[in-house]
Design a protein around this motif. Structure first.
Motif, PDB file in Angstrom:
ATOM      1  N   MET A   1       0.832  -1.202   0.000  1.00 14.50           N
ATOM      2  CA  MET A   1       0.000   0.000   0.000  1.00 14.50           C
ATOM      3  C   MET A   1       0.868   1.254   0.000  1.00 14.50           C
ATOM      4  N   VAL A   2       1.924   1.263   0.805  1.00 20.23           N
ATOM      5  CA  VAL A   2       2.816   2.419   0.888  1.00 20.23           C
ATOM      6  C   VAL A   2       3.506   2.652  -0.453  1.00 20.23           C
ATOM      7  N   VAL A   3       4.007   1.573  -1.057  1.00 20.43           N
ATOM      8  CA  VAL A   3       4.699   1.694  -2.347  1.00 20.43           C
ATOM      9  C   VAL A   3       3.744   2.229  -3.405  1.00 20.43           C
TER      10      VAL A   3
ATOM     11  N   SER B   1       2.079   6.811  -6.877  1.00 23.40           N
ATOM     12  CA  SER B   1       0.907   7.375  -7.546  1.00 23.40           C
ATOM     13  C   SER B   1       1.095   8.843  -7.929  1.00 23.40           C
ATOM     14  N   GLU B   2       2.144   9.476  -7.444  1.00 23.09           N
ATOM     15  CA  GLU B   2       2.386  10.889  -7.733  1.00 23.09           C
ATOM     16  C   GLU B   2       2.577  11.097  -9.233  1.00 23.09           C
ATOM     17  N   PRO B   3       1.961  12.158  -9.786  1.00 22.05           N
ATOM     18  CA  PRO B   3       2.146  12.422 -11.215  1.00 22.05           C
ATOM     19  C   PRO B   3       3.627  12.613 -11.551  1.00 22.05           C
ATOM     20  N   ASP B   4       3.998  12.125 -12.716  1.00 23.65           N
ATOM     21  CA  ASP B   4       5.399  12.167 -13.127  1.00 23.65           C
ATOM     22  C   ASP B   4       5.450  12.445 -14.629  1.00 23.65           C
TER      23      ASP B   4
ATOM     24  N   LYS C   1      -5.235  12.733  -3.145  1.00 30.68           N
ATOM     25  CA  LYS C   1      -6.319  11.887  -3.668  1.00 30.68           C
ATOM     26  C   LYS C   1      -5.767  10.702  -4.454  1.00 30.68           C
ATOM     27  N   LEU C   2      -4.746  10.949  -5.270  1.00 31.56           N
ATOM     28  CA  LEU C   2      -4.137   9.851  -6.026  1.00 31.56           C
ATOM     29  C   LEU C   2      -3.507   8.822  -5.092  1.00 31.56           C
ATOM     30  N   CYS C   3      -2.804   9.325  -4.068  1.00 32.13           N
ATOM     31  CA  CYS C   3      -2.162   8.435  -3.095  1.00 32.13           C
ATOM     32  C   CYS C   3      -3.220   7.592  -2.370  1.00 32.13           C
ATOM     33  N   TRP C   4      -4.279   8.244  -1.926  1.00 32.39           N
ATOM     34  CA  TRP C   4      -5.357   7.544  -1.226  1.00 32.39           C
ATOM     35  C   TRP C   4      -5.956   6.457  -2.112  1.00 32.39           C
ATOM     36  N   ALA C   5      -6.291   6.803  -3.355  1.00 27.59           N
ATOM     37  CA  ALA C   5      -6.908   5.839  -4.269  1.00 27.59           C
ATOM     38  C   ALA C   5      -5.977   4.651  -4.519  1.00 27.59           C
ATOM     39  N   ALA C   6      -4.680   4.934  -4.701  1.00 27.92           N
ATOM     40  CA  ALA C   6      -3.718   3.854  -4.956  1.00 27.92           C
ATOM     41  C   ALA C   6      -3.576   2.949  -3.735  1.00 27.92           C
ATOM     42  N   MET C   7      -3.547   3.540  -2.543  1.00 28.10           N
ATOM     43  CA  MET C   7      -3.393   2.737  -1.329  1.00 28.10           C
ATOM     44  C   MET C   7      -4.642   1.890  -1.065  1.00 28.10           C
ATOM     45  N   ILE C   8      -5.818   2.469  -1.280  1.00 28.53           N
ATOM     46  CA  ILE C   8      -7.062   1.710  -1.095  1.00 28.53           C
ATOM     47  C   ILE C   8      -7.116   0.550  -2.087  1.00 28.53           C
ATOM     48  N   ALA C   9      -6.742   0.827  -3.346  1.00 26.76           N
ATOM     49  CA  ALA C   9      -6.751  -0.231  -4.353  1.00 26.76           C
ATOM     50  C   ALA C   9      -5.759  -1.344  -4.011  1.00 26.76           C
ATOM     51  N   ALA C  10      -4.658  -0.989  -3.355  1.00 36.92           N
ATOM     52  CA  ALA C  10      -3.619  -1.986  -3.010  1.00 36.92           C
ATOM     53  C   ALA C  10      -3.901  -2.684  -1.684  1.00 36.92           C
ATOM     54  N   ALA C  11      -4.905  -2.226  -0.929  1.00 33.14           N
ATOM     55  CA  ALA C  11      -5.218  -2.848   0.369  1.00 33.14           C
ATOM     56  C   ALA C  11      -5.651  -4.295   0.157  1.00 33.14           C
ATOM     57  N   PRO C  12      -5.204  -5.194   1.024  1.00 30.48           N
ATOM     58  CA  PRO C  12      -5.600  -6.605   0.885  1.00 30.48           C
ATOM     59  C   PRO C  12      -7.100  -6.741   1.122  1.00 30.48           C
ATOM     60  N   SER C  13      -7.692  -7.673   0.411  1.00 26.57           N
ATOM     61  CA  SER C  13      -9.114  -7.951   0.577  1.00 26.57           C
ATOM     62  C   SER C  13      -9.314  -8.833   1.798  1.00 26.57           C
TER      63      SER C  13
END
Length: 163
Positions: A110-112, A117-120, A146-158
């Motif tokens: 999630m951290v990674v 997720s930062e724009p580059d 917002k991008l960081c949050w969305a990426a971390m939520i998407a990477a959270a284990p189910s």
């Protein structure tokens, strides 16, 4: 409505359930059309067994010399005994749409994902990058959050994933 030993409300008493189970079994004729009555009666029997098991202590303990010692079965009814009961199974959590259970502490993945997720200018598509560059500093910070949050939520284990 009655309240059981654990403070949960029961709309039907044990006697009501026994009567209903008997009625359902009497209605079962052996045909496929009435098979659901037998299934319902079996479900009621399981519920009654669970209720019965939850009101009987599974163990008894007594305080002796500041330590707990399990009592022999013959001492289980001692007034000094501390009765231990089984707990009901945990109920499944129903999440509203748009919600997800996540760990209290983010996983490494999630951290990674959040960090990446930062724009580059090299990895973001050109329209996204141009829109990001046109934002003010505060808008960029909010967008990155917002991008960081969305990426971390998407990477959270189910919760349903097996280890």
């Amino acid at each position: 409505m009655t309240t059981n030993r654990m403070g949960l409300e029961q709309t039907l008493s044990d006697d009501n359930l026994k009567d209903l189970s008997a009625f359902l079994m009497e209605s079962y004729t052996g045909s496929l059309d009435t098979l659901r009555y037998a299934y319902a009666a079996e479900a009621i029997s399981e519920l009654l067994a669970w209720r019965s098991a939850s009101v009987k202590p599974v163990a008894s303990f007594i305080l002796v010399d500041s330590e707990y010692h399990q009592l022999a079965e013959k001492y289980a009814e001692s007034p000094d005994a501390i009765k231990l009961y089984s707990a009901p199974p945990l109920q499944a959590v129903t999440m509203p749409d748009g919600w997800k259970l996540v760990p209290v502490e983010p996983t490494e993945n999630m951290v990674v994902e959040g960090f990446e997720s930062e724009p580059d200018s090299f990895f973001s598509n050109s329209d996204e990058w141009e829109a990001y560059k046109a934002m003010s500093g505060c808008q960029q910070a909010a967008h990155k959050a917002k991008l960081c949050w969305a990426a971390m939520i998407a990477a959270a284990p189910s919760v349903t994933n097996e280890p």
